[in-house]
Scaffold this motif. Sequence first.
Motif, mmCIF file in Angstrom:
data_model
loop_
_atom_site.group_PDB
_atom_site.id
_atom_site.type_symbol
_atom_site.label_atom_id
_atom_site.label_comp_id
_atom_site.label_asym_id
_atom_site.label_seq_id
_atom_site.Cartn_x
_atom_site.Cartn_y
_atom_site.Cartn_z
ATOM 1 N N ALA A 134 0.839 -1.203 0.000
ATOM 2 C CA ALA A 134 0.000 0.000 0.000
ATOM 3 C C ALA A 134 0.874 1.254 0.000
ATOM 4 N N HIS A 135 1.926 1.231 0.802
ATOM 5 C CA HIS A 135 2.844 2.381 0.866
ATOM 6 C C HIS A 135 3.556 2.578 -0.479
ATOM 7 N N GLU A 136 4.038 1.495 -1.074
ATOM 8 C CA GLU A 136 4.707 1.586 -2.378
ATOM 9 C C GLU A 136 3.767 2.136 -3.447
ATOM 10 N N PHE A 137 2.540 1.636 -3.480
ATOM 11 C CA PHE A 137 1.562 2.128 -4.458
ATOM 12 C C PHE A 137 1.280 3.610 -4.226
ATOM 13 N N GLY A 138 1.137 3.995 -2.954
ATOM 14 C CA GLY A 138 0.880 5.400 -2.639
ATOM 15 C C GLY A 138 2.020 6.298 -3.094
ATOM 16 N N ALA A 139 3.256 5.881 -2.822
ATOM 17 C CA ALA A 139 4.423 6.664 -3.238
ATOM 18 C C ALA A 139 4.500 6.751 -4.760
ATOM 19 N N ALA A 140 4.217 5.649 -5.445
ATOM 20 C CA ALA A 140 4.242 5.653 -6.912
ATOM 21 C C ALA A 140 3.151 6.563 -7.472
ATOM 22 N N GLY A 141 1.997 6.567 -6.826
ATOM 23 C CA GLY A 141 0.916 7.445 -7.263
ATOM 24 C C GLY A 141 1.269 8.907 -7.094
ATOM 25 N N GLN A 142 1.887 9.221 -5.967
ATOM 26 C CA GLN A 142 2.287 10.605 -5.720
ATOM 27 C C GLN A 142 3.324 11.049 -6.753
ATOM 28 N N GLU A 143 4.261 10.190 -7.067
ATOM 29 C CA GLU A 143 5.266 10.521 -8.076
ATOM 30 C C GLU A 143 4.616 10.678 -9.453
ATOM 31 N N ARG A 144 3.636 9.833 -9.757
ATOM 32 C CA ARG A 144 2.930 9.941 -11.041
ATOM 33 C C ARG A 144 2.229 11.294 -11.162
ATOM 34 N N ILE A 145 1.635 11.745 -10.075
ATOM 35 C CA ILE A 145 0.963 13.049 -10.091
ATOM 36 C C ILE A 145 1.983 14.152 -10.342
ATOM 37 N N ARG A 146 3.113 14.095 -9.647
ATOM 38 C CA ARG A 146 4.166 15.107 -9.854
ATOM 39 C C ARG A 146 4.641 15.118 -11.310
ATOM 40 N N ALA A 147 4.837 13.933 -11.865
ATOM 41 C CA ALA A 147 5.386 13.823 -13.213
ATOM 42 C C ALA A 147 4.391 14.198 -14.306
ATOM 43 N N ARG A 148 3.138 13.862 -14.107
ATOM 44 C CA ARG A 148 2.159 14.048 -15.191
ATOM 45 C C ARG A 148 1.214 15.216 -15.008
ATOM 46 N N TYR A 149 0.923 15.597 -13.774
ATOM 47 C CA TYR A 149 -0.150 16.556 -13.535
ATOM 48 C C TYR A 149 0.288 17.829 -12.833
#
Length: 168
Positions: A134-149
């Motif tokens: 869950a923590h890994e997915f959350g961190a990856a999601g946060q990075e995806r937002i930074r990178a794409r949005y």
Amino acid sequence: FSKRKGIRYLIEAAALLRQAGASFYLLIVGDGPERANLETQARGLGVTAHFLGFRGDIASLLAEADVFVIPSLSEGLGVAALEAMAAAKPVVASAVGGLRESVVDNVTGFLVPPRDPNALAEAIRKLLENPGMAHEFGAAGQERIRARYSLSNMAARNEALYHELLDK
């Protein structure tokens, strides 16, 4: 709440999780014509669900959450999922509309078939039982937002689109 938001399937999934012995509670944010039916459904299935209505403190609610679930039957961009990812929360979402682009299956969360409480329950169970995942997915999601949005990224992408259109 409208039928297209699929909250009834989340409540059914919660009942399945309860039957399997999972310990959790639901915070359901929003309002609409289906609220009374959903509250009745939750009570009837013995699901602890707190219907919070519309709220302005989404960031504080997300801070409390372990998993963010969006069981929509249809969805545009899925801004709520993006907000959850920005808050570093793993997302379980129906594989519909813009959610298929926002949520990366097995990276930022899980995508499940719409109208499938069993698949929804299984995805939620995996995250509740595996806090590291869950923590890994959350961190990856946060990075995806930074990178794409991020604002600068979106501005650059719009500028590139304008240049591409002008060149045609």
